[in-house]
Design a protein around this motif. Structure first.
Motif, PDB file in Angstrom:
ATOM      1  N   UNK A 335       0.817  -1.222   0.000  1.00  0.00           N
ATOM      2  CA  UNK A 335       0.000   0.000   0.000  1.00  0.00           C
ATOM      3  C   UNK A 335       0.848   1.268   0.000  1.00  0.00           C
ATOM      4  N   UNK A 336       2.164   1.113  -0.093  1.00  0.00           N
ATOM      5  CA  UNK A 336       3.044   2.269  -0.172  1.00  0.00           C
ATOM      6  C   UNK A 336       3.497   2.820   1.152  1.00  0.00           C
ATOM      7  N   UNK A 337       3.195   2.127   2.251  1.00  0.00           N
ATOM      8  CA  UNK A 337       3.613   2.609   3.563  1.00  0.00           C
ATOM      9  C   UNK A 337       5.126   2.491   3.696  1.00  0.00           C
ATOM     10  N   UNK A 338       5.776   3.615   3.975  1.00  0.00           N
ATOM     11  CA  UNK A 338       7.224   3.644   4.148  1.00  0.00           C
ATOM     12  C   UNK A 338       7.548   4.414   5.428  1.00  0.00           C
ATOM     13  N   UNK A 339       8.056   3.755   6.460  1.00  0.00           N
ATOM     14  CA  UNK A 339       8.455   4.474   7.678  1.00  0.00           C
ATOM     15  C   UNK A 339       9.434   5.581   7.321  1.00  0.00           C
ATOM     16  N   UNK A 340       9.392   6.709   8.010  1.00  0.00           N
ATOM     17  CA  UNK A 340      10.232   7.864   7.658  1.00  0.00           C
ATOM     18  C   UNK A 340      11.714   7.553   7.505  1.00  0.00           C
ATOM     19  N   UNK A 341      12.235   6.630   8.306  1.00  0.00           N
ATOM     20  CA  UNK A 341      13.669   6.340   8.238  1.00  0.00           C
ATOM     21  C   UNK A 341      13.995   5.186   7.305  1.00  0.00           C
ATOM     22  N   UNK A 342      12.956   4.698   6.567  1.00  0.00           N
ATOM     23  CA  UNK A 342      13.197   3.571   5.665  1.00  0.00           C
ATOM     24  C   UNK A 342      12.596   3.847   4.286  1.00  0.00           C
ATOM     25  N   UNK A 343      12.619   5.090   3.840  1.00  0.00           N
ATOM     26  CA  UNK A 343      12.005   5.448   2.564  1.00  0.00           C
ATOM     27  C   UNK A 343      12.959   5.103   1.423  1.00  0.00           C
ATOM     28  N   UNK A 344      12.532   4.204   0.558  1.00  0.00           N
ATOM     29  CA  UNK A 344      13.315   3.802  -0.598  1.00  0.00           C
ATOM     30  C   UNK A 344      12.382   3.675  -1.798  1.00  0.00           C
ATOM     31  N   UNK A 345      12.946   3.312  -2.912  1.00  0.00           N
ATOM     32  CA  UNK A 345      12.155   3.071  -4.107  1.00  0.00           C
ATOM     33  C   UNK A 345      11.239   1.868  -3.874  1.00  0.00           C
ATOM     34  N   UNK A 346      10.007   1.912  -4.464  1.00  0.00           N
ATOM     35  CA  UNK A 346       9.014   0.870  -4.241  1.00  0.00           C
ATOM     36  C   UNK A 346       9.551  -0.522  -4.560  1.00  0.00           C
ATOM     37  N   UNK A 347      10.373  -0.631  -5.597  1.00  0.00           N
ATOM     38  CA  UNK A 347      10.829  -1.942  -6.046  1.00  0.00           C
ATOM     39  C   UNK A 347      11.991  -2.488  -5.216  1.00  0.00           C
ATOM     40  N   UNK A 348      12.649  -1.644  -4.433  1.00  0.00           N
ATOM     41  CA  UNK A 348      13.835  -2.107  -3.724  1.00  0.00           C
ATOM     42  C   UNK A 348      13.713  -2.039  -2.211  1.00  0.00           C
ATOM     43  N   UNK A 349      12.788  -1.237  -1.684  1.00  0.00           N
ATOM     44  CA  UNK A 349      12.691  -1.130  -0.231  1.00  0.00           C
ATOM     45  C   UNK A 349      12.141  -2.422   0.339  1.00  0.00           C
TER      46      UNK A 349
END
Length: 394
Positions: A335-349
């Motif tokens: 759903x695109x949730x990315x914790x502030x300290x773990x924001x990366x590209x959708x395909x690699x995070x």
């Protein structure tokens, strides 16, 4: 439930609870078992057990569609009392009454399944079938023949008619929080649709609109394959208002009800028949709910997830030792949730194990809208979910 169900439920749960707390909404649980012959015994208990395990709670008691057939029958009879032009007429909508003798809004269809297969082709992506209009033409050109068939007791379904091509009301538009502005030509892209089958079972399309209205649903989150269905449901919702059905339950055309000279926003089960407290007011109208359609999830081979893939059932995952935080964390990542300290590209995070409450701190539809392409489920997705050392992403 399977992983796709959890993904959609989590999206709805996050949408309902997003805000500053004072604006938090409610999640309603509806068991859509209107097609009783196909319902699986105890499936409702499995669903609720899975939701409890996942930490996805809801408000109030579950509503079972199988217990609401009398209400759906009321809705059908109300729709039979008006014509297509009554729905497209602003005056008729505001009065909730019939103003013309135009083509009936609901008409009998004698087509067999074989007839439909021969005359109808599925539309790309959502398996939506557009009816060829055989029985609509029959009623328009040979009404006595239709009357004779009904008197003979010929087996038939009931279809709701849409406006003719190019006529007033034939275009339905709504704004989607993920896929943006939507525009559907009802006669060309939707067509006349069965709302009660020949075996007497009410259709999903009618039942969900009736229930959404009477339950005060004003926020709908589901898969993008139902975008076209949303256009049809907008039309059915307008029809229920124009027919006077909504007014019988105290629902105004703006989603409000009048009570002791005051107006309040529709909430709860239904007005005059057990509406809940609506003191919060100002919420989105149940007549014009907000929509968010989510990208679909495909399996590693690119095929849409299906219930027959039992390896993705929550029951099977639980039996294999998968933790609820792993499931929620992966679905939140989809759903695109990315914790502030773990924001990366959708395909690699990497997805992070988390609870629904933790995902709530990082949720926004902006992230899904930025990439609304369908998701691909990794072959060993449970192995890809990382757990932060401190056990929290808030």
């Amino acid at each position: 439930m399977h992983i796709g169900n959890v993904y959609a439920m989590l999206g709805a749960w996050l949408s309902a609870h997003a805000g500053d707390g004072s604006e938090s909404g409610k999640v309603l649980l509806r068991i859509e078992d209107v097609d009783e012959p196909r319902s699986v015994k105890d499936a409702d208990k499995w669903i609720m057990d899975d939701l409890h395990w996942l930490g996805l709670d809801w408000d109030g008691e579950p509503v079972y569609q199988s217990q609401r057939t009398e209400i759906y029958e009321e809705a059908l009879q109300a729709l039979k009392s008006v014509g297509v032009e009554d729905v497209t007429s602003a005056d008729a909508v505001s009065k909730g009454s019939s103003t013309s003798a135009d083509f009936p809004l609901v008409y009998p269809c004698f087509c067999s399944r074989a007839d439909l297969r021969a005359a109808t082709a599925p539309q790309e992506g959502d398996r939506f079938l557009i009816y060829s209009g055989t029985c609509r033409r029959l009623l328009a050109e040979c009404p006595n023949e239709v009357r004779s068939r009904l008197e003979e007791g010929r087996r038939h379904s009931w279809r709701i008619a849409v406006p003719e091509e190019g006529s007033q009301g034939s275009i339905v538009t709504f704004d989607d929080r993920v896929f943006g502005h939507q525009r559907f030509d009802l006669p060309l892209q939707v067509g006349d649709t069965v709302i009660r089958r020949s075996d007497g079972i009410f259709s999903y399309q009618l039942a969900v609109v009736v229930d959404d209205l009477l339950m005060g649903v004003n926020d709908i989150v589901r898969g993008r394959d139902l975008l076209r269905s949303s256009a049809l449901q907008v039309w059915i919702r307008r029809a229920l208002i124009a027919s006077g059905f909504a007014a019988e339950y105290g629902i105004g055309i703006d989603g409000t009800i009048a009570e002791n000279g005051k107006t309040r926003t529709v909430r709860g089960e239904n007005a005059g028949r057990g509406f809940g407290d609506s003191s919060d007011g100002g919420a989105a109208s149940a007549v014009n709910p907000a929509h968010a359609h989510l990208p679909l999830i495909d399996d590693p081979s690119g095929i849409r997830l299906a219930k027959r893939k039992h390896s993705l059932d929550i029951g099977a995952l639980r039996a294999n030792g998968v933790k609820p935080e792993q499931v929620i964390g992966y679905c939140a990542w989809l759903l695109g949730v990315r914790p502030p300290d773990r924001v990366h590209d959708l395909d690699t995070s990497a997805p992070i194990a988390m609870s629904a409450r933790e995902a709530l701190h990082c949720f926004t539809f902006d992230d899904i809208r930025a990439d609304n392409s369908d998701r691909i489920l990794a072959p060993n997705w449970t192995d890809e979910v990382d757990r932060p050392e401190n056990g929290s992403v808030a």
